[in-house]
Scaffold this motif. Structure first.
Motif, PDB file in Angstrom:
ATOM      1  N   GLY A 187       0.761  -1.240   0.000  1.00 19.71           N
ATOM      2  CA  GLY A 187       0.000   0.000   0.000  1.00 19.71           C
ATOM      3  C   GLY A 187       0.790   1.287   0.000  1.00 19.71           C
ATOM      4  N   ASP A 188       0.047   2.362  -0.254  1.00 17.87           N
ATOM      5  CA  ASP A 188       0.568   3.728  -0.381  1.00 17.87           C
ATOM      6  C   ASP A 188       1.669   3.760  -1.443  1.00 17.87           C
ATOM      7  OD1 ASP A 188      -1.271   4.388   1.502  1.00 17.87           O
ATOM      8  OD2 ASP A 188       0.143   5.283   2.909  1.00 17.87           O
ATOM      9  N   LEU A 189       1.277   3.462  -2.653  1.00 16.78           N
ATOM     10  CA  LEU A 189       2.200   3.339  -3.768  1.00 16.78           C
ATOM     11  C   LEU A 189       2.600   4.688  -4.349  1.00 16.78           C
ATOM     12  CD1 LEU A 189       0.180   0.578  -5.703  1.00 16.78           C
ATOM     13  CD2 LEU A 189       1.719   0.284  -3.756  1.00 16.78           C
ATOM     14  N   ALA A 190       1.618   5.571  -4.583  1.00 18.72           N
ATOM     15  CA  ALA A 190       1.830   6.674  -5.513  1.00 18.72           C
ATOM     16  C   ALA A 190       1.664   8.068  -4.934  1.00 18.72           C
ATOM     17  CB  ALA A 190       0.873   6.520  -6.699  1.00 18.72           C
ATOM     18  N   ALA A 191       1.236   8.213  -3.710  1.00 17.42           N
ATOM     19  CA  ALA A 191       0.986   9.545  -3.141  1.00 17.42           C
ATOM     20  C   ALA A 191       2.316  10.211  -2.804  1.00 17.42           C
ATOM     21  CB  ALA A 191       0.099   9.457  -1.908  1.00 17.42           C
TER      22      ALA A 191
ATOM     23  N   ALA B  83      -3.649   5.901   1.367  1.00 16.45           N
ATOM     24  CA  ALA B  83      -3.314   6.977   0.435  1.00 16.45           C
ATOM     25  C   ALA B  83      -3.721   6.631  -0.989  1.00 16.45           C
ATOM     26  CB  ALA B  83      -1.818   7.287   0.497  1.00 16.45           C
ATOM     27  N   ASP B  84      -3.685   5.354  -1.350  1.00 15.23           N
ATOM     28  CA  ASP B  84      -4.159   4.937  -2.671  1.00 15.23           C
ATOM     29  C   ASP B  84      -5.652   5.194  -2.799  1.00 15.23           C
ATOM     30  OD1 ASP B  84      -1.555   3.849  -3.228  1.00 15.23           O
ATOM     31  OD2 ASP B  84      -2.105   2.136  -1.981  1.00 15.23           O
ATOM     32  N   ARG B  85      -6.389   4.816  -1.773  1.00 20.59           N
ATOM     33  CA  ARG B  85      -7.829   5.045  -1.766  1.00 20.59           C
ATOM     34  C   ARG B  85      -8.157   6.534  -1.860  1.00 20.59           C
ATOM     35  NH1 ARG B  85     -10.269   6.140   2.754  1.00 20.59           N
ATOM     36  NH2 ARG B  85      -8.733   5.028   4.038  1.00 20.59           N
ATOM     37  N   GLU B  86      -7.399   7.342  -1.130  1.00 24.78           N
ATOM     38  CA  GLU B  86      -7.653   8.776  -1.136  1.00 24.78           C
ATOM     39  C   GLU B  86      -7.277   9.416  -2.471  1.00 24.78           C
ATOM     40  OE1 GLU B  86      -5.379   9.754   2.269  1.00 24.78           O
ATOM     41  OE2 GLU B  86      -6.850   8.924   3.674  1.00 24.78           O
ATOM     42  N   LEU B  87      -6.230   8.917  -3.130  1.00 26.82           N
ATOM     43  CA  LEU B  87      -5.894   9.424  -4.457  1.00 26.82           C
ATOM     44  C   LEU B  87      -7.047   9.212  -5.431  1.00 26.82           C
ATOM     45  CD1 LEU B  87      -2.174   8.402  -5.173  1.00 26.82           C
ATOM     46  CD2 LEU B  87      -3.062  10.678  -4.713  1.00 26.82           C
ATOM     47  N   VAL B  88      -7.680   8.049  -5.367  1.00 31.26           N
ATOM     48  CA  VAL B  88      -8.819   7.773  -6.243  1.00 31.26           C
ATOM     49  C   VAL B  88      -9.958   8.739  -5.950  1.00 31.26           C
ATOM     50  CG1 VAL B  88     -10.564   6.054  -6.860  1.00 31.26           C
ATOM     51  CG2 VAL B  88      -8.178   5.360  -6.555  1.00 31.26           C
ATOM     52  N   GLN B  89     -10.231   8.968  -4.657  1.00 27.20           N
ATOM     53  CA  GLN B  89     -11.296   9.904  -4.285  1.00 27.20           C
ATOM     54  C   GLN B  89     -11.052  11.274  -4.891  1.00 27.20           C
ATOM     55  OE1 GLN B  89     -11.574   7.993   0.188  1.00 27.20           O
ATOM     56  NE2 GLN B  89     -12.018  10.150  -0.044  1.00 27.20           N
ATOM     57  N   VAL B  90      -9.846  11.779  -4.742  1.00 29.12           N
ATOM     58  CA  VAL B  90      -9.536  13.121  -5.233  1.00 29.12           C
ATOM     59  C   VAL B  90      -9.539  13.147  -6.757  1.00 29.12           C
ATOM     60  CG1 VAL B  90      -7.790  14.934  -5.283  1.00 29.12           C
ATOM     61  CG2 VAL B  90      -8.246  13.706  -3.152  1.00 29.12           C
ATOM     62  N   ALA B  91      -8.964  12.132  -7.384  1.00 27.09           N
ATOM     63  CA  ALA B  91      -8.903  12.094  -8.850  1.00 27.09           C
ATOM     64  C   ALA B  91     -10.294  12.053  -9.467  1.00 27.09           C
ATOM     65  CB  ALA B  91      -8.091  10.881  -9.301  1.00 27.09           C
ATOM     66  N   ARG B  92     -11.252  11.522  -8.739  1.00 24.22           N
ATOM     67  CA  ARG B  92     -12.628  11.436  -9.237  1.00 24.22           C
ATOM     68  C   ARG B  92     -13.495  12.583  -8.756  1.00 24.22           C
ATOM     69  NH1 ARG B  92     -13.576   4.806  -8.873  1.00 24.22           N
ATOM     70  NH2 ARG B  92     -12.381   4.334 -10.762  1.00 24.22           N
ATOM     71  N   GLY B  93     -12.855  13.642  -8.268  1.00 25.17           N
ATOM     72  CA  GLY B  93     -13.582  14.856  -7.919  1.00 25.17           C
ATOM     73  C   GLY B  93     -14.007  14.970  -6.487  1.00 25.17           C
TER      74      GLY B  93
ATOM     75  N   ALA C 101      -2.806  13.206  -7.346  1.00 23.20           N
ATOM     76  CA  ALA C 101      -4.050  12.733  -7.949  1.00 23.20           C
ATOM     77  C   ALA C 101      -4.289  13.375  -9.303  1.00 23.20           C
ATOM     78  CB  ALA C 101      -5.221  13.009  -7.008  1.00 23.20           C
ATOM     79  N   ALA C 102      -3.902  14.642  -9.420  1.00 22.06           N
ATOM     80  CA  ALA C 102      -4.104  15.350 -10.686  1.00 22.06           C
ATOM     81  C   ALA C 102      -3.166  14.862 -11.783  1.00 22.06           C
ATOM     82  CB  ALA C 102      -3.923  16.850 -10.470  1.00 22.06           C
ATOM     83  N   GLN C 103      -2.100  14.163 -11.422  1.00 21.08           N
ATOM     84  CA  GLN C 103      -1.136  13.674 -12.421  1.00 21.08           C
ATOM     85  C   GLN C 103      -1.549  12.327 -12.998  1.00 21.08           C
ATOM     86  OE1 GLN C 103       1.069  16.209 -12.806  1.00 21.08           O
ATOM     87  NE2 GLN C 103      -0.084  16.971 -11.030  1.00 21.08           N
ATOM     88  N   LEU C 104      -2.485  11.650 -12.369  1.00 20.07           N
ATOM     89  CA  LEU C 104      -2.826  10.285 -12.763  1.00 20.07           C
ATOM     90  C   LEU C 104      -3.792  10.275 -13.940  1.00 20.07           C
ATOM     91  CD1 LEU C 104      -3.362   8.697  -9.238  1.00 20.07           C
ATOM     92  CD2 LEU C 104      -1.284   8.667 -10.631  1.00 20.07           C
ATOM     93  N   GLY C 105      -3.519   9.424 -14.905  1.00 17.16           N
ATOM     94  CA  GLY C 105      -4.439   9.212 -16.003  1.00 17.16           C
ATOM     95  C   GLY C 105      -5.491   8.183 -15.645  1.00 17.16           C
TER      96      GLY C 105
ATOM     97  N   LEU D 223      -5.519   1.847  -9.179  1.00 16.47           N
ATOM     98  CA  LEU D 223      -5.605   2.079  -7.739  1.00 16.47           C
ATOM     99  C   LEU D 223      -6.990   1.736  -7.204  1.00 16.47           C
ATOM    100  CD1 LEU D 223      -3.647   5.450  -7.405  1.00 16.47           C
ATOM    101  CD2 LEU D 223      -2.821   3.139  -6.897  1.00 16.47           C
ATOM    102  N   ALA D 224      -8.022   2.065  -7.980  1.00 16.65           N
ATOM    103  CA  ALA D 224      -9.393   1.794  -7.524  1.00 16.65           C
ATOM    104  C   ALA D 224      -9.658   0.300  -7.386  1.00 16.65           C
ATOM    105  CB  ALA D 224     -10.392   2.419  -8.492  1.00 16.65           C
ATOM    106  N   GLY D 225      -8.930  -0.512  -8.144  1.00 17.01           N
ATOM    107  CA  GLY D 225      -9.161  -1.948  -8.108  1.00 17.01           C
ATOM    108  C   GLY D 225      -8.288  -2.710  -7.150  1.00 17.01           C
TER     109      GLY D 225
END
Length: 420
Positions: free
Chosen positions: A43-47, A72-82, A96-100, A107-109
């Motif tokens: 966990g917490d790969l990309a934040a 942090a992975d879960r939270e990145l998905v939340q932010v990336a999805r608005g 989160a804004a850098q992720l495609g 991350l969501a999966g």
């Protein structure tokens, strides 16, 4: 003929990379990591400053890598999805804004937890914070009763639990179970270097990979567009925060300061207020061990607290609760019932928080726990009301599961019913 599951041989465990590519590359270059049958990242790969690059490096490992979700992975998905997070972190919002779309979907999966069968260990459970929550804090010195609660739902045949989250490595026994935290690859506390662990032939080895910190900081600063990237890299890659400081900070989050009767959530303690405590709060006369936020108490709760202070004995269930932030240990608000349920099982609630604690999701978290507590003790309907002009409070009630019933006399009335 019965099918037999193939056991995995050697497993390298990495955790909390936090988007630091040079640290990850240093660990992946280790001979024992290169030869491992599996690489599990808990966990917490990309934040962090290089989120996409780290995810690409990990997915390039193919089926050898097993990725487990961190908070942090879960939270990145939340932010990336608005969405938003309860505790905003500038670098996470930037990451989160850098992720495609591909990275967000990855991350969501991610699963949490994951169990693998490993030679010499049998089934091993891999998680981030704890088996039951990706953001729960447990430490090397967490008290046995708390460990027992944390591991209560882990299957008996699982004798090894491997986690992350706290960024400090340790191995310890917990009532005959082996618990391993591998430390952090990209954000270590207490000692610089990329920390990881090796599970092989029934033994656990904590490992540390040293790498050129100056060069890594320069690499991160040159490659990342995060505005404060150099200061961030200097602080975390050099492990500026000591393990003692971090244990002291995290210690308030692992249940060691809780008391019988307290209601515990991921980030809060709801402490039932006794009449003597209510008297101190109304008088604004804290003891040294009360740990009140400077803005606490606030005016709106003084009247019900005054009534509680005047009682000889208080209802231990349907009472008023002080809300404490587990991270800081400070009292930041109040919540509670305005008396026990009536003959139809209806009870009313109210809440309030100091200004500094608003906007972090505390009210929703506390309300959800208070409602659960009420239903567990016989309430059938929980009601609340708020000013029609108070949109923030209405949103809190809706997010906590309440439904708006009517509006009259300048008030909006809400309720939530116990499951049938």
């Amino acid at each position: 003929m019965a099918e037999t599951r193939r056991l995995i041989g050697r497993v390298a465990v990495l955790s909390d990379v936090h988007g630091v590519l040079p640290a990850l590359e240093a660990v992946l270059a280790e001979p024992d990591v290169r030869s491992a049958d599996r690489i599990v990242v808990t966990g917490d790969l990309a934040a962090g400053p290089q989120p996409s690059e780290v995810l690409d490096a990990l997915t390039a490992l193919g089926e050898r890598v097993v990725l487990v979700r961190g908070n942090a992975d879960r939270e990145l998905v939340q932010v990336a999805r608005g969405g938003t997070t309860d505790v905003p972190d500038p670098i996470s919002e930037w990451a989160a804004a850098q992720l495609g779309p591909r990275h967000v979907a990855l991350l969501a999966g991610l699963p949490h937890p994951v169990t693998l069968d490993i030679v010499g260990f049998g089934p091993v459970l891999f998680c981030h914070g704890s088996p039951r929550a990706d953001d729960e804090v447990v430490l090397v010195d967490t008290r046995p009763a708390q460990w027992a609660d944390v591991l209560a739902d882990v299957p008996e045949q699982v004798r090894t639990v491997v986690g992350g989250h706290t960024h400090m490595p340790f191995v310890r026994l917990v009532d005959r179970r082996l618990v391993v935290v591998s430390g952090s690859v990209g954000m270590p506390y207490g000692r610089s270097g990329a920390h990881w662990a090796l599970l092989a032939d029934g033994a656990v080895t904590l490992r540390r990979t040293a790498f050129d910190l100056d060069a890594a900081i320069e690499q991160v600063a040159a490659a990342s567009g995060y505005p404060d990237v150099r200061a961030w890299a200097e602080y975390f890659l050099r492990a500026t925060a000591s393990d003692v400081e971090v244990v002291q900070e995290f210690g308030s989050r692992d249940g060691r300061n809780e008391h019988p009767g307290d209601l515990i959530t991921a980030r809060l303690v709801l402490h039932p207020i006794t009449p003597p405590e209510a008297e101190r709060i109304v008088a604004r006369s804290p003891r040294p061990d009360d740990h009140w936020h400077p803005e606490y108490p606030f005016a709106d709760e003084l009247e019900p607290l005054g009534s509680l202070a005047a009682e000889q004995e208080s209802d231990a269930i349907f009472t008023l609760f002080q809300v404490r932030d587990r991270a800081s240990g400070l009292a930041v608000g109040g919540i509670g019932f305005f008396g026990p349920p009536d003959a139809e099982g209806v009870v009313e609630v109210g809440y309030g928080f100091v200004a500094a604690a608003r906007g972090r999701g505390f009210a929703v978290e506390a309300l959800v726990e208070l409602v659960r507590h009420g239903f567990a003790h016989g309430a059938r309907v929980v009601r609340a009301d708020t000013d029609i002009a108070n949109g923030a409070s209405q949103r809190v009630l809706l997010r906590a599961g309440f439904a708006e019933m009517r509006r009259e006399r300048g008030l909006a009335f809400f309720e939530v019913r116990a499951p049938a």
